[in-house]
Design an enzyme around this catalytic site. Structure first.
Site, short mmCIF file in Angstrom:
data_model
loop_
_atom_site.label_atom_id
_atom_site.label_comp_id
_atom_site.label_asym_id
_atom_site.label_seq_id
_atom_site.Cartn_x
_atom_site.Cartn_y
_atom_site.Cartn_z
N HIS A 62 85.80 4.31 33.06
CA HIS A 62 84.72 5.07 32.95
C HIS A 62 85.27 6.40 33.93
CE1 HIS A 62 81.66 2.58 31.47
NE2 HIS A 62 83.08 2.14 30.67
N LYS A 72 82.08 10.03 43.61
CA LYS A 72 80.89 8.97 43.46
C LYS A 72 81.11 8.37 44.50
CE LYS A 72 81.06 8.17 38.56
NZ LYS A 72 81.23 6.48 37.41
N TYR A 132 75.59 3.77 42.43
CA TYR A 132 76.46 4.95 42.35
C TYR A 132 76.08 5.99 42.56
CZ TYR A 132 77.75 2.29 37.69
OH TYR A 132 78.50 1.44 36.74
N ASP A 170 83.06 -0.32 25.58
CA ASP A 170 84.38 -0.01 26.51
C ASP A 170 85.89 -0.99 25.81
OD1 ASP A 170 83.29 1.37 28.25
OD2 ASP A 170 82.72 -0.95 29.59
#
Length: 181
Positions: A62, A72, A132, A170
């Site tokens: 992603h 991140k 995250y 996904d």
């Protein structure tokens, strides 16, 4: 805190100082001033996310596009994951290259992932709790991805594909060459 470079430009492994005694352990999971001193990077994280996954769950690859790209700082709070990043910045010297690392509740490492990278992980333990920190808010209209098993990227997820639990979303991600032709 120690910062270790990865083979990918601008992507770092963060190794916290861990203080253990008979009670357990203590660590600083993030210290902005130390992070800036050690990396030269100043980021303001604005959103924290957490996922809980069963063994074999694969999330990724992603990223967010354009002005809503996200940097991140990720870690496994509980359990063990194989974390994978791919440099998707066309002007980067490490474009299309990937890096993977075990993040778990034993090593307590974190991975700093700059915007412009694809990110994913697969849970190797019975359960994982994954956190995250993001420097940009999530905007559904700007989310993107690359299929996890893209032959052009040739990522070894170190887990049997037949046993992976993967969302329909996904499984429908485009191939690398469809996005970066």
């Amino acid at each position: 805190m120690q910062v270790e470079e990865t083979p990918l430009k601008d992507c770092f492994i963060i190794k916290p100082d861990i203080f253990k005694d008979k009670r357990g352990l203590f660590l600083e999971s993030y210290h902005k001033k130390k992070f800036i001193e050690l990396t030269g990077i100043e980021r303001e994280f604005v959103q924290d996310n957490q996922s809980i996954s069963k063994r074999g769950v694969l999330r990724g690859l992603h990223y967010q596009i354009g002005e809503f790209g996200q940097t991140k700082l990720v870690r496994a709070i509980y359990g063990k994951v194989l974390d994978v990043v791919v440099d998707l910045r066309p002007d980067s010297p490490t474009f299309k290259k990937s890096f993977k690392i075990i993040l778990d509740d034993k090593n307590l490492y974190q991975l700093y992932i700059p915007k412009g990278f694809g990110h994913g992980f697969v849970t190797l333990s019975e359960t994982s709790v994954f956190a995250y920190k993001c420097d940009q808010y999530y905007y559904p209209g700007y989310e993107a991805g690359i299929i996890y098993n893209d032959p052009d990227l040739a990522i070894d997820w170190e887990f049997p594909e037949a046993e992976m639990i993967i969302s329909d979303k996904d499984r429908r991600q485009p191939r690398f060459k469809e996005v970066f032709s």
